[in-house]
Design an enzyme around this catalytic site. Structure first.
Site, PDB file in Angstrom:
ATOM      1  N   GLU A  25      39.746  10.244 -16.737  1.00 41.30           N
ATOM      2  CA  GLU A  25      40.046   9.192 -15.756  1.00 41.30           C
ATOM      3  C   GLU A  25      41.505   8.746 -15.833  1.00 41.30           C
ATOM      4  OE1 GLU A  25      38.284   8.390 -13.258  1.00 41.30           O
ATOM      5  OE2 GLU A  25      36.529   9.541 -13.877  1.00 41.30           O
ATOM      6  N   TYR A  66      39.665  -0.156 -13.415  1.00 42.29           N
ATOM      7  CA  TYR A  66      39.219   1.149 -12.925  1.00 42.29           C
ATOM      8  C   TYR A  66      38.698   2.025 -14.070  1.00 42.29           C
ATOM      9  CZ  TYR A  66      39.761   6.032 -11.763  1.00 42.29           C
ATOM     10  OH  TYR A  66      39.545   7.367 -11.639  1.00 42.29           O
ATOM     11  N   ASP A  76      38.693   3.079  -7.129  1.00 42.12           N
ATOM     12  CA  ASP A  76      39.985   3.764  -7.179  1.00 42.12           C
ATOM     13  C   ASP A  76      40.507   3.919  -5.747  1.00 42.12           C
ATOM     14  OD1 ASP A  76      38.487   5.803  -6.078  1.00 42.12           O
ATOM     15  OD2 ASP A  76      39.290   7.366  -7.382  1.00 42.12           O
TER      16      ASP A  76
END
Ligand code: SF4
Length: 369
Positions: free
Chosen positions: A45, A128, A146
């Site tokens: 991520e 996030y 996102d």
């Protein structure tokens, strides 16, 4: 189009069912989707922020090979971590992961926090990334917002306010949370991101093939092309920079950037920005004198490299150069460290992309004795 405060229809749970069905049939097989290891999810991520999936895949595989767990990352020298990140940009992401890994080892017995709040306390982890780890690794009902998710919901809601506004993000986050099918947050969040990446793309979205088109207000209002509302693009700054390849006894002088600021901790060829009215050659001589206290002879131009970073367009004028007094010891006014290295050693260190292109050129053409 005039702004209106009239309440708009919000998608129902049917949205989530259609989305999950579509995801089951269309999800790409990506390396980080074959695991629920929170460390691997975290790494993927962070890499995926501002970077495309196809670029991230080889980086992710190399990283997991070199640093398969939190302890191996924490124990690695920062130079090795930055080298592994070389070319991905936004190097603070790598530095923060390294810092966070050390903190997890020192403060949390080597275990990643299992709560959203606990994750947020680590360097470099924001809403996030915490949402991604909680939902994908731990399957907690936490939303993940996102850029892809923002775009999808800005269109679903036909949102008139700029999508980067805090109020817009809050609204999208609230809606995403309300649509999570209980116990399926990981799948739901990934399905939303996948929809944004494959169907509801920034340009030319495939509305005909979209599994949630019946819920899309922008499609209904024919405003898809103007959603999401984005802030005006920031202008990139053009920079003229000189750099010197200073050779002594077949070794090249390089310096390590200071630990704070742009591209902190990366290695580079000494040099700097041109002052108004200055030639690249004059700038190079001045920069060596000011920053390293070395008097140089500026030799032939090697090349000019143009490179676009996120905020800058750089034109790098590169020259051979030599020290007027080879016994001089460079000072450290604008660098953390200097080294004389063999051409082979350049390969093992992390450089900004423009310098890396120069190294490739020097390797091909050879370094003079
Ligand atoms: S219908 Fe089109 S604009 Fe609306 S969510 Fe689907 S792809 Fe995006």
């Amino acid at each position: 189009m005039p702004e209106t405060n009239a309440p708009k229809e919000r998608p129902s749970k049917d949205f989530s069912r259609s989305l999950l069905r579509w995801y089951e049939e269309n999800a790409r097989d990506l390396p980080w989707r074959r695991t629920s290891d929170p460390y691997a999810i975290w790494v993927s991520e962070i890499m995926l922020q501002q970077t495309q999936v196809k670029t991230v895949i080889p980086y992710f595989l190399r990283w997991m090979d070199a640093f398969p767990n939190i302890s191996s990352l924490a124990e690695a020298p920062l130079d090795d971590v930055l080298k592994m990140w070389e070319g991905l940009g936004y190097y603070s992401r790598a530095r923060n992961m390294h810092k966070a890994a050390k903190e997890i080892m020192d403060r949390l017995d080597g275990r990643m926090p299992r709560t959203y709040k606990g994750l947020l306390e680590l360097p470099g982890i924001g809403a996030y990334t915490a949402g991604a780890v909680c939902s994908i690794a731990y399957n907690q009902d936490v939303p993940l917002v996102d850029a892809n998710v923002k775009r999808v919901f800005a269109r679903i809601l036909d949102m008139e306010k700029p999508v980067e506004q805090t109020a817009a993000t809050r609204e999208i986050r609230g809606l995403a949370e309300s649509l999570i099918p209980s116990g399926k947050a990981g799948l739901f969040n990934q399905a939303l991101m996948e929809l944004g990446a494959l169907v509801c793309t920034p340009k030319n979205p495939d509305c005909k093939g979209c599994p949630v088109s019946v819920h899309c207000l922008a499609l209904k209002e024919q405003t898809v092309d103007s959603r999401p509302v984005l802030p005006p693009k920031k202008k990139t700054q053009a920079l003229e920079v000189s750099a010197g390849v200073c050779v002594r006894d077949r070794k090249i002088l390089i310096q390590k950037r200071l630990p704070k600021g742009l591209m902190a901790g990366l290695w580079e060829f000494p040099g700097g920005k041109l002052n108004p009215g200055e030639s690249p050659e004059q700038a190079l001589v001045r920069e060596f004198a000011e920053e390293l206290e070395i008097d140089i002879e500026c030799g032939e131009k090697i090349t000019v490299i143009q490179h676009a970073y996120t905020r800058f367009r750089v034109r790098l004028h590169v020259f051979w150069c030599s020290m007027k007094k080879p016994a001089q010891t460079p000072a450290l006014h604008a660098a953390e460290e200097i080294r004389w290295v063999s051409p082979k050693e350049l390969d093992g260190l992390a450089f900004p992309s423009a310098d890396r292109r120069l190294i490739q050129m020097l390797m091909k053409d050879g370094i003079p004795a």
